[in-house]
Design an enzyme around this catalytic site. Structure first.
Site, PDB file in Angstrom:
ATOM      1  N   ARG A   1     -26.769  14.077  -2.156  1.00  0.00           N
ATOM      2  CA  ARG A   1     -25.631  13.480  -2.731  1.00  0.00           C
ATOM      3  C   ARG A   1     -24.146  14.311  -2.522  1.00  0.00           C
ATOM      4  O   ARG A   1     -23.225  13.738  -2.478  1.00  0.00           O
ATOM      5  CB  ARG A   1     -25.714  13.098  -3.920  1.00  0.00           C
ATOM      6  CG  ARG A   1     -25.721  14.259  -4.936  1.00  0.00           C
ATOM      7  CD  ARG A   1     -25.761  13.531  -6.531  1.00  0.00           C
ATOM      8  NE  ARG A   1     -26.189  14.724  -7.315  1.00  0.00           N
ATOM      9  CZ  ARG A   1     -25.400  15.363  -7.987  1.00  0.00           C
ATOM     10  NH1 ARG A   1     -24.169  15.518  -7.714  1.00  0.00           N
ATOM     11  NH2 ARG A   1     -25.809  16.633  -8.690  1.00  0.00           N
TER      12      ARG A   1
ATOM     13  N   ASP B   1     -19.468  26.203 -15.384  1.00  0.00           N
ATOM     14  CA  ASP B   1     -19.497  24.968 -14.350  1.00  0.00           C
ATOM     15  C   ASP B   1     -18.279  24.021 -14.358  1.00  0.00           C
ATOM     16  O   ASP B   1     -18.452  23.084 -13.763  1.00  0.00           O
ATOM     17  CB  ASP B   1     -20.963  23.897 -14.615  1.00  0.00           C
ATOM     18  CG  ASP B   1     -21.003  23.002 -13.426  1.00  0.00           C
ATOM     19  OD1 ASP B   1     -20.955  23.432 -12.300  1.00  0.00           O
ATOM     20  OD2 ASP B   1     -21.459  21.830 -13.776  1.00  0.00           O
TER      21      ASP B   1
HETATM   22  O1  NQM Z   1     -21.213  22.500  -9.375  1.00  0.00           O
HETATM   23  C1  NQM Z   1     -22.184  22.236  -9.303  1.00  0.00           C
HETATM   24  O2  NQM Z   1     -22.876  23.335  -9.661  1.00  0.00           O
HETATM   25  C2  NQM Z   1     -22.776  21.071  -9.290  1.00  0.00           C
HETATM   26  C3  NQM Z   1     -22.249  19.938  -8.578  1.00  0.00           C
HETATM   27  C4  NQM Z   1     -21.296  19.820  -7.600  1.00  0.00           C
HETATM   28  C5  NQM Z   1     -21.263  21.020  -6.839  1.00  0.00           C
HETATM   29  O3  NQM Z   1     -22.030  22.098  -6.522  1.00  0.00           O
HETATM   30  C6  NQM Z   1     -20.198  20.877  -5.604  1.00  0.00           C
HETATM   31  O4  NQM Z   1     -19.664  20.067  -5.255  1.00  0.00           O
HETATM   32  O5  NQM Z   1     -20.473  21.799  -4.560  1.00  0.00           O
HETATM   33  C7  NQM Z   1     -23.091  18.720  -8.462  1.00  0.00           C
HETATM   34  O6  NQM Z   1     -24.389  18.812  -9.277  1.00  0.00           O
HETATM   35  O7  NQM Z   1     -22.422  17.632  -8.382  1.00  0.00           O
END
Ligand code: NQM
Length: 298
Positions: A130, A249
């Site tokens: 995703r 996070d």
């Molecule tokens: O930030 C995180 O750890 C998790 C994310 C976003 C992500 O990793 C990203 O956009 O690179 C998620 O599960 O949507």
């Protein structure tokens, strides 16, 4: 959930509570992101979400409120392989930030050197469908070999349902590995459930696999006080005390319908790391070893 006139989403609270728990001096928030500011650092054309600006000033204000001293900024997928927003966050931090980049596998050695000079100490391989269109394991392995000379590690983000198919890829990585959010186990299964058990087998296989004991808000569907997260994760912190990292996070990408209170996240720390020694390792000694080794060795 807050969406501005451009359809850009805010996934973080503007009013986090002050945590009851006070982190030790020098504590590192070892997993956070910056978004933009978009006017200076546009988002990727392939971004799967379009957030409001969450730049370094807001990050540092939060850090102050939560009682942290340093941050590790992890390049978020909305910025693709253009690491300028992350590098900017590091550059304006007066030495208090380091970062993890996402790179195009065709990156040159000179460009890797420039990232190192800008404070990058690792690359992230994201396997969440995703968030990214593809995750080419062969090209990632090539990158992992090429960053070894810089003393970097890799950060790998995947979910529990693909852990088995990740094993041979992870075994082939020639540098230390940090796994985001413990590979996203189902914490409602508890500490002896299938997901945590499989994840422990991974950690037992190599002593240079680290993990971030992060994201109760993502992993525990019941929300605060994150009881299932606590009972599942505390034994991990106790079993692998020298290989765990913690982070907020922030700004919690894609959490706009369940925005966490950052103060409440900090208050989970003393429940998963129940002694002062464990908390010092989790918040200071471990992240310093990985991201500021030149200081940690002093
Ligand atoms: O930030 C995180 O750890 C998790 C994310 C976003 C992500 O990793 C990203 O956009 O690179 C998620 O599960 O949507």
């Amino acid at each position: 959930m807050s969406t501005d006139a451009d359809g850009r989403i805010r996934s973080w609270t503007l009013g986090p509570s002050t945590p009851r728990y006070t982190p030790p001096p020098g504590a590192v928030d070892a997993h956070c992101h910056v978004f933009g500011p978009m006017a200076a650092f546009p988002f990727s054309a392939k971004a799967k979400y379009l957030p409001q600006d969450a730049g370094p000033e807001a990050l540092f204000a939060l850090r102050e409120k939560l009682g942290f001293s340093r941050n590790v900024i992890v390049q978020a997928s909305c910025h693709g392989t253009d690491n300028r927003a992350t590098l900017n966050g590091i550059a304006v931090s007066n030495g208090t930030c380091r970062g993890v980049a996402v790179v195009d596998p065709a990156i040159s050695d000179a460009e890797l050197d420039a990232l190192h000079a800008g404070g990058i100490r690792g690359v992230r391989f994201n396997f969440l469908k995703r968030l990214v269109d593809d995750a080419p394991k062969d090209k990632f392995l090539d990158v992992a070999h090429r960053i070894a000379r810089l003393g970097w590690h890799v950060v790998v983000y995947f979910e529990a349902d693909i852990l088995e198919e990740m094993r041979s890829f992870l075994s082939a990585i020639p540098v230390s590995i940090v796994i985001d959010h413990m590979g996203r186990p189902d914490v409602t299964q508890g500490p002896d459930g299938a997901d945590i058990t499989a994840f422990r087998a991974l950690l037992d296989n190599r002593d240079d696999i680290w993990t971030k004991v992060t994201c109760p808000d993502r992993l525990d569907p019941a929300g605060e006080p994150y009881a299932d997260f606590v009972r599942s994760v505390r034994p991990l912190v106790e079993a692998y005390p020298d290989r765990v990292l913690w982070g907020t996070d922030w700004p919690h990408p894609n959490m706009e319908t369940r925005i966490p209170d950052d103060g409440a996240l900090v208050d989970v720390i003393p429940q998963i790391a129940v002694t002062e020694d464990l908390r010092h390792k989790l918040l200071v000694a471990n992240p310093m070893r990985l991201y500021w080794p030149e200081e940690a060795a002093e």
